[in-house]
Enzyme design. Structure first.
Site, mmCIF file in Angstrom:
data_model
loop_
_atom_site.group_PDB
_atom_site.id
_atom_site.type_symbol
_atom_site.label_atom_id
_atom_site.label_comp_id
_atom_site.label_asym_id
_atom_site.label_seq_id
_atom_site.Cartn_x
_atom_site.Cartn_y
_atom_site.Cartn_z
ATOM 1 N N ASP A 1 0.836 -1.206 0.000
ATOM 2 C CA ASP A 1 0.000 0.000 0.000
ATOM 3 C C ASP A 1 0.870 1.255 0.000
ATOM 4 O O ASP A 1 1.973 1.257 0.536
ATOM 5 C CB ASP A 1 -0.920 -0.023 1.236
ATOM 6 C CG ASP A 1 -2.083 0.938 1.082
ATOM 7 O OD1 ASP A 1 -2.352 1.387 -0.048
ATOM 8 O OD2 ASP A 1 -2.734 1.242 2.104
ATOM 9 N N GLY A 2 0.334 2.312 -0.611
ATOM 10 C CA GLY A 2 1.008 3.609 -0.570
ATOM 11 C C GLY A 2 1.594 4.069 -1.900
ATOM 12 O O GLY A 2 2.294 5.078 -1.947
ATOM 13 N N ASN A 3 1.274 3.368 -2.974
ATOM 14 C CA ASN A 3 1.793 3.771 -4.293
ATOM 15 C C ASN A 3 1.310 5.174 -4.673
ATOM 16 O O ASN A 3 2.080 5.990 -5.186
ATOM 17 C CB ASN A 3 1.317 2.807 -5.387
ATOM 18 C CG ASN A 3 1.902 1.422 -5.230
ATOM 19 O OD1 ASN A 3 2.783 1.214 -4.413
ATOM 20 N ND2 ASN A 3 1.397 0.478 -6.015
ATOM 21 N N HIS B 1 2.510 3.169 -9.008
ATOM 22 C CA HIS B 1 2.237 1.752 -9.287
ATOM 23 C C HIS B 1 3.408 1.121 -10.047
ATOM 24 O O HIS B 1 3.789 -0.014 -9.797
ATOM 25 C CB HIS B 1 0.945 1.604 -10.098
ATOM 26 C CG HIS B 1 -0.283 2.045 -9.343
ATOM 27 N ND1 HIS B 1 -0.525 1.679 -8.043
ATOM 28 C CD2 HIS B 1 -1.349 2.812 -9.708
ATOM 29 C CE1 HIS B 1 -1.661 2.208 -7.633
ATOM 30 N NE2 HIS B 1 -2.185 2.909 -8.625
ATOM 31 N N SER C 1 -7.661 -5.862 -4.790
ATOM 32 C CA SER C 1 -8.746 -6.388 -3.957
ATOM 33 C C SER C 1 -10.080 -6.319 -4.712
ATOM 34 O O SER C 1 -10.203 -5.603 -5.710
ATOM 35 C CB SER C 1 -8.850 -5.582 -2.657
ATOM 36 O OG SER C 1 -9.434 -4.322 -2.899
ATOM 37 N N THR C 2 -11.053 -7.050 -4.221
ATOM 38 C CA THR C 2 -12.381 -6.997 -4.855
ATOM 39 C C THR C 2 -12.957 -5.576 -4.766
ATOM 40 O O THR C 2 -13.788 -5.197 -5.581
ATOM 41 C CB THR C 2 -13.361 -8.003 -4.194
ATOM 42 O OG1 THR C 2 -13.360 -7.790 -2.788
ATOM 43 C CG2 THR C 2 -12.972 -9.437 -4.471
ATOM 44 N N GLU C 3 -12.469 -4.812 -3.792
ATOM 45 C CA GLU C 3 -12.958 -3.431 -3.625
ATOM 46 C C GLU C 3 -12.242 -2.446 -4.559
ATOM 47 O O GLU C 3 -12.731 -1.343 -4.789
ATOM 48 C CB GLU C 3 -12.765 -2.974 -2.167
ATOM 49 C CG GLU C 3 -13.702 -3.626 -1.162
ATOM 50 C CD GLU C 3 -13.286 -5.050 -0.779
ATOM 51 O OE1 GLU C 3 -12.102 -5.392 -0.952
ATOM 52 O OE2 GLU C 3 -14.160 -5.822 -0.339
ATOM 53 N N TRP D 1 -11.999 -2.387 -7.650
ATOM 54 C CA TRP D 1 -12.745 -2.059 -8.885
ATOM 55 C C TRP D 1 -13.437 -0.711 -8.766
ATOM 56 O O TRP D 1 -13.821 -0.110 -9.766
ATOM 57 C CB TRP D 1 -13.817 -3.122 -9.170
ATOM 58 C CG TRP D 1 -13.274 -4.480 -9.468
ATOM 59 C CD1 TRP D 1 -13.380 -5.564 -8.661
ATOM 60 C CD2 TRP D 1 -12.569 -4.919 -10.642
ATOM 61 N NE1 TRP D 1 -12.765 -6.655 -9.253
ATOM 62 C CE2 TRP D 1 -12.266 -6.290 -10.466
ATOM 63 C CE3 TRP D 1 -12.156 -4.287 -11.823
ATOM 64 C CZ2 TRP D 1 -11.576 -7.043 -11.417
ATOM 65 C CZ3 TRP D 1 -11.470 -5.038 -12.767
ATOM 66 C CH2 TRP D 1 -11.187 -6.398 -12.569
ATOM 67 N N ARG E 1 -12.188 2.004 -7.978
ATOM 68 C CA ARG E 1 -11.304 3.119 -8.360
ATOM 69 C C ARG E 1 -11.683 3.603 -9.767
ATOM 70 O O ARG E 1 -12.375 2.891 -10.499
ATOM 71 C CB ARG E 1 -9.852 2.649 -8.332
ATOM 72 C CG ARG E 1 -9.419 2.295 -6.925
ATOM 73 C CD ARG E 1 -7.967 1.947 -6.855
ATOM 74 N NE ARG E 1 -7.613 1.690 -5.469
ATOM 75 C CZ ARG E 1 -6.403 1.826 -4.949
ATOM 76 N NH1 ARG E 1 -5.414 2.217 -5.722
ATOM 77 N NH2 ARG E 1 -6.176 1.575 -3.678
ATOM 78 N N LEU F 1 10.426 -21.579 -4.640
ATOM 79 C CA LEU F 1 9.654 -20.499 -3.997
ATOM 80 C C LEU F 1 8.293 -20.415 -4.675
ATOM 81 O O LEU F 1 8.214 -20.379 -5.905
ATOM 82 C CB LEU F 1 10.393 -19.153 -4.149
ATOM 83 C CG LEU F 1 9.587 -17.897 -3.784
ATOM 84 C CD1 LEU F 1 9.253 -17.866 -2.284
ATOM 85 C CD2 LEU F 1 10.359 -16.624 -4.144
ATOM 86 N N GLU G 1 1.589 -13.052 12.940
ATOM 87 C CA GLU G 1 2.220 -11.861 13.522
ATOM 88 C C GLU G 1 2.080 -10.708 12.530
ATOM 89 O O GLU G 1 2.331 -10.871 11.332
ATOM 90 C CB GLU G 1 3.712 -12.123 13.798
ATOM 91 C CG GLU G 1 3.960 -13.171 14.859
ATOM 92 C CD GLU G 1 3.474 -12.739 16.241
ATOM 93 O OE1 GLU G 1 3.571 -11.542 16.570
ATOM 94 O OE2 GLU G 1 2.985 -13.619 16.986
#
Ligand code: IPE
Ligand code: IPE
Ligand code: MG
Length: 250
Positions: A21-23, A38, A66-68, A70, A72, A132, A209
């Site tokens: 977060d924070g782009n 981004h 996230s599903t939310e 969209w 934007r 990985l 954690e």
């Protein structure tokens, strides 16, 4: 600078999850369009993957969309999807060379075709690698994951009329969740100073954690990641027990 050798001597998380977060704020601070944040942020994904390889961390999850998200502006959504396609084109060969397996987690049907096609190809080409595993959470939310688990379990019960609901345990339920088969994260990192989960792994974070840092995602470099790991190495995880039990059982 934190020395990687010192960290390697300590215990290592099996699964690290990151909320990138924070782009937007990173770009705004520089008078740049959000897109540039981004773009810079996408390069950090590669850096953190490299750090995981250095530390022999076997599993890392990135919350990418996230599903939310969209909700934007359409233009920003398009740019995020384009960037994703570009990153897949740019890094697939490197991922194969480094034996990285890519797994996409989320409701992929709703993603644009150009993204879906590339994701399918990369997943197919990397599916046998074990060094990985990188999970890209795309059109994902924790509530979607749990709901999808409930839907799949209900389907299973319908097809098996003798199914006894009393046999449903946590372990059985999670097998029906798209994100339930992976081990729970040992460490969740969220950048940009927000103190929330924003609908990421809800089921999986029960005993994870949490590490919150004010650093914005485009500034979250390898050294910042190492700081988070060192912090985690100093935590005592009790899982509801008391300290003596933990040291006895360790
Ligand atoms: C994270 O950065 C990227 C995504 C959520 C896709 P943001 O775009 O949320 O950046 P801020 O929070 O506006 O600074
Ligand atoms: C969380 O970031 C989602 C991803 C990183 C993909 P957001 O920027 O969407 O979260 P909120 O809106 O600040 O909670
Ligand atoms: Mg944000």
């Amino acid at each position: 600078m934190i020395q990687i050798e010192d960290i390697r001597r300590g215990k290592m998380p099996t699964h690290v999850a990151l909320i990138m977060d924070g782009n937007g704020r990173w770009a705004k601070q520089r008078g740049l369009p959000r897109t540039e944040g981004h773009r810079e942020g996408a390069s950090r994904v590669r850096d953190i993957i490299d750090a995981c390889l250095d530390l022999n961390i076997p599993l890392v999850s990135f919350f990418a969309f996230s599903t939310e998200n969209w909700q934007r502006p359409q233009e920003e959504v398009n740019i995020l999807m384009d960037l994703l396609s570009q990153s897949l084109d740019k890094y697939t060969d490197e991922a194969i060379e480094k034996e990285i397996k890519l797994i996409v987690l989320g409701d992929v049907q709703k993603l644009p075709a150009h993204v879906k096609n590339r994701l399918a190809k990369v997943q197919e080409r990397t599916k046998n690698f074990e060094r990985l595993t990188v999970v890209l959470a795309l059109n994902y939310s924790g509530r979607w994951d749990i709901l999808e688990g409930a839907r799949q379990l209900a389907k299973h019960a319908k097809q098996n009329p003798d199914f006894d609901p009393n046999t449903i345990t946590e372990d059985i339920f999670r097998q029906f969740m798209p994100g339930g088969k992976l081990p729970d994260p040992d460490l969740l990192i969220r950048t940009s100073g927000e103190l929330r989960i924003s609908n990421f792994y809800l089921w999986q974070l029960a005993y994870t954690e949490l590490y919150f840092t004010p650093v914005l995602w485009p500034d979250f470099d390898k050294n910042e990641f190492l700081r988070a790991i060192v912090d985690w190495q100093q935590r005592e995880r009790r899982f509801g027990k008391i300290s003596e039990q933990i040291s006895r059982n360790d």
